[in-house]
Design an enzyme around this catalytic site. Structure first.
Site, mmCIF file in Angstrom:
data_model
loop_
_atom_site.group_PDB
_atom_site.id
_atom_site.type_symbol
_atom_site.label_atom_id
_atom_site.label_comp_id
_atom_site.label_asym_id
_atom_site.label_seq_id
_atom_site.Cartn_x
_atom_site.Cartn_y
_atom_site.Cartn_z
ATOM 1 C CE LYS A 40 -0.237 -0.032 5.557
ATOM 2 N NZ LYS A 40 -0.632 -0.372 5.500
ATOM 3 N NE ARG A 137 -6.810 -0.069 10.982
ATOM 4 C CZ ARG A 137 -5.603 -0.399 10.294
ATOM 5 N NH1 ARG A 137 -4.795 0.367 10.519
ATOM 6 N NH2 ARG A 137 -5.353 -1.316 10.362
ATOM 7 C CG HIS A 167 -3.794 -4.977 11.967
ATOM 8 N ND1 HIS A 167 -2.785 -5.163 11.378
ATOM 9 C CD2 HIS A 167 -3.743 -3.993 12.112
ATOM 10 C CE1 HIS A 167 -2.361 -4.425 11.591
ATOM 11 N NE2 HIS A 167 -2.278 -3.635 11.749
ATOM 12 N NE ARG A 220 -2.755 -7.516 7.726
ATOM 13 C CZ ARG A 220 -3.708 -8.564 8.866
ATOM 14 N NH1 ARG A 220 -3.538 -9.758 8.565
ATOM 15 N NH2 ARG A 220 -3.778 -7.823 10.136
ATOM 16 C CE1 TYR A 266 11.521 32.909 1.202
ATOM 17 C CE2 TYR A 266 11.736 30.025 0.803
ATOM 18 C CZ TYR A 266 11.649 31.694 0.468
ATOM 19 O OH TYR A 266 11.171 31.143 -1.236
ATOM 20 C CB CYS A 312 13.470 26.830 0.613
ATOM 21 S SG CYS A 312 14.768 27.783 1.130
ATOM 22 C CG ASP A 314 11.414 23.984 -4.736
ATOM 23 O OD1 ASP A 314 10.208 23.284 -4.435
ATOM 24 O OD2 ASP A 314 10.914 25.807 -4.772
#
Ligand SMILES: *Cc1c(COP(=O)(O)O)cnc(C)c1O
Length: 389
Positions: A40, A137, A167, A220, A266, A312, A314
């Site tokens: 997942k 859940r 689970h 799993r 910044y 920042c 990027d």
């Protein structure tokens, strides 16, 4: 599939590590236990189809994802192995699931009634029944409802009950009280069923590695397939060595010398105290390298160097011990010589769990897949600005 990228930031996914982690589990649990590879969330950020293929080659026989779209994406990319959707799928989409041979999780009578009404196919579809033993859940808790669901599935001409599962909430904690409580609940609930379905499973990574005698005939396998411990506290108790598959790299694109008093980034929050060398690295919070990593470090030439000033969107800046050439490799996660930054260390710095780190590294960061024979070849491709995606 070969693809190109042109940015100097990438993640390397060591498929041999994935293979090692799966085949070690296969050896540890023996051949009677089926391994469901949990892929997942784009295989926890590693790359769904590449991880799925590697896991299947290494001994897994089933795949698991969180929602229907993730299963369909794997089918589109040519994966033919059985796939279980662990989460809820709307009943109206049962026909799509059936046509794509995707196994659904069932946990509500009303859902099954709706699904039966809406079912238009004349092909079989399999279900795994989810029991809520204490995770709170999704899952059935009630004996009458469990029996009703099984009965409805058995009466339908095309539905079949292939599995039953639950689970655990605390399998990764040293204290096993709540784990035992849930396990006892599961045993009690299994007795409600009129027969044993083909697959019975309750083991995530933590359960599989710590309680191999309690996993029935399927596990799993998620986080530890990627080479990560399910929690820091059970790390010392793992039965074999896991290999981390994920590493993150970039290259310095600019180097400059700052004079005392000059500022960085910044808010101008960082001030050089002496003459300092500063390198700019083209990765930022939009890549998943979050702003809160501001005072963390990265590896350059095998040593840890601090991130200075605000991160920042990027780019970020690091303080270098000396001038280095533009193009020098920066490792944000992984190894450079003896120096190592693990995912666990990044997670600890951020006050979170290791699961979150590779998931957070965004789609902007190309994943390069390494396999034994191709490592040198791929590294050269990286140098050329090309990679496998
Ligand atoms: C994600 C998930 C897993 C995998 O758990 P890991 O701790 O990563 O091994 C197993 N079962 C279910 C239901 C899950 O949602």
């Amino acid at each position: 599939m070969k693809d190109s990228f042109y940015r100097d930031t990438w993640a390397e996914i060591d498929l041999d590590a994935i293979s090692h982690n799966v085949s070690s589990l296969r050896e540890f649990l023996g051949n009677d236990v089926n391994i469901m590879a949990v892929v997942k969330a784009n295989a926890y950020g590693h790359g769904d189809v590449q991880v799925a293929k590697t896991a299947l080659e290494a001994g897994a026989s089933y795949l698991a994802v969180a929602f229907l779209d993730e299963a369909l994406a794997l089918r589109k990319k040519g994966m033919e192995a059985p796939i279980l959707v662990l989460g809820a799928v709307r009943p109206e989409y049962i026909n799509i699931a059936a046509r794509e041979r995707i196994t659904l999780t069932v946990f509500q009578t009303e859902w099954l009634e709706q699904a039966a009404l809406l079912y238009q196919e004349t092909i079989p579809i399999s279900f795994h029944l989810k029991m809520d033993t204490g995770m709170g859940r999704i899952g059935v808790k009630d004996e009458a409802e469990t029996k009703r669901i099984v009965e409805m599935i058995d009466q339908h001409p095309y539905f079949s009950l292939e599995g039953v599962y639950t689970h655990f909430a605390t399998a990764d904690e040293v204290n096993t009280d709540y784990f035992s409580f849930q396990y006892q609940n599961f045993l009690r609930m299994l007795d409600w069923l009129p027969y044993k379905p083909c697959f019975i499973h309750c083991g995530n990574s933590a359960t599989s590695l710590r309680f191999p005698e309690k996993v029935f005939n399927m596990v799993r396998f998620g986080i530890s397939m990627y080479g990560l411990a399910p929690s820091p506290e059970i790390k010392p108790y793992l039965p074999y060595k896991l290999k981390e598959a994920f590493s993150l790299h970039s290259r310095i694109v600019h180097v400059k010398q700052l004079m005392p008093g000059e500022k960085v980034s910044y808010g101008a929050t960082y001030t050089a105290e002496t003459e300092e060398w500063v390198g700019t690295v083209p990765i930022g919070y939009a890549d998943g390298w979050l702003r809160r990593l501001q005072h963390f470090h990265v590896l350059v030439n095998g040593t840890r160097v601090p991130i200075i000033g605000r991160i920042c969107m990027d780019q970020l800046m690091v303080r270098l011990p000396e001038k280095v050439p533009v193009g020098t490799q920066v490792t944000l996660i992984g190894r450079q010589g003896d120096a190592y930054i693990s995912i666990d260390e990044v997670a600890q710095y951020l006050g979170t769990i290791n699961y979150e780190i590779p998931c957070t590294i965004s789609y902007r960061v190309p994943r390069i897949f390494l396999k034994k024979k191709s490592i040198m070849e791929v590294r050269n491709l990286v140098l050329d600005g090309k990679g496998y995606v």
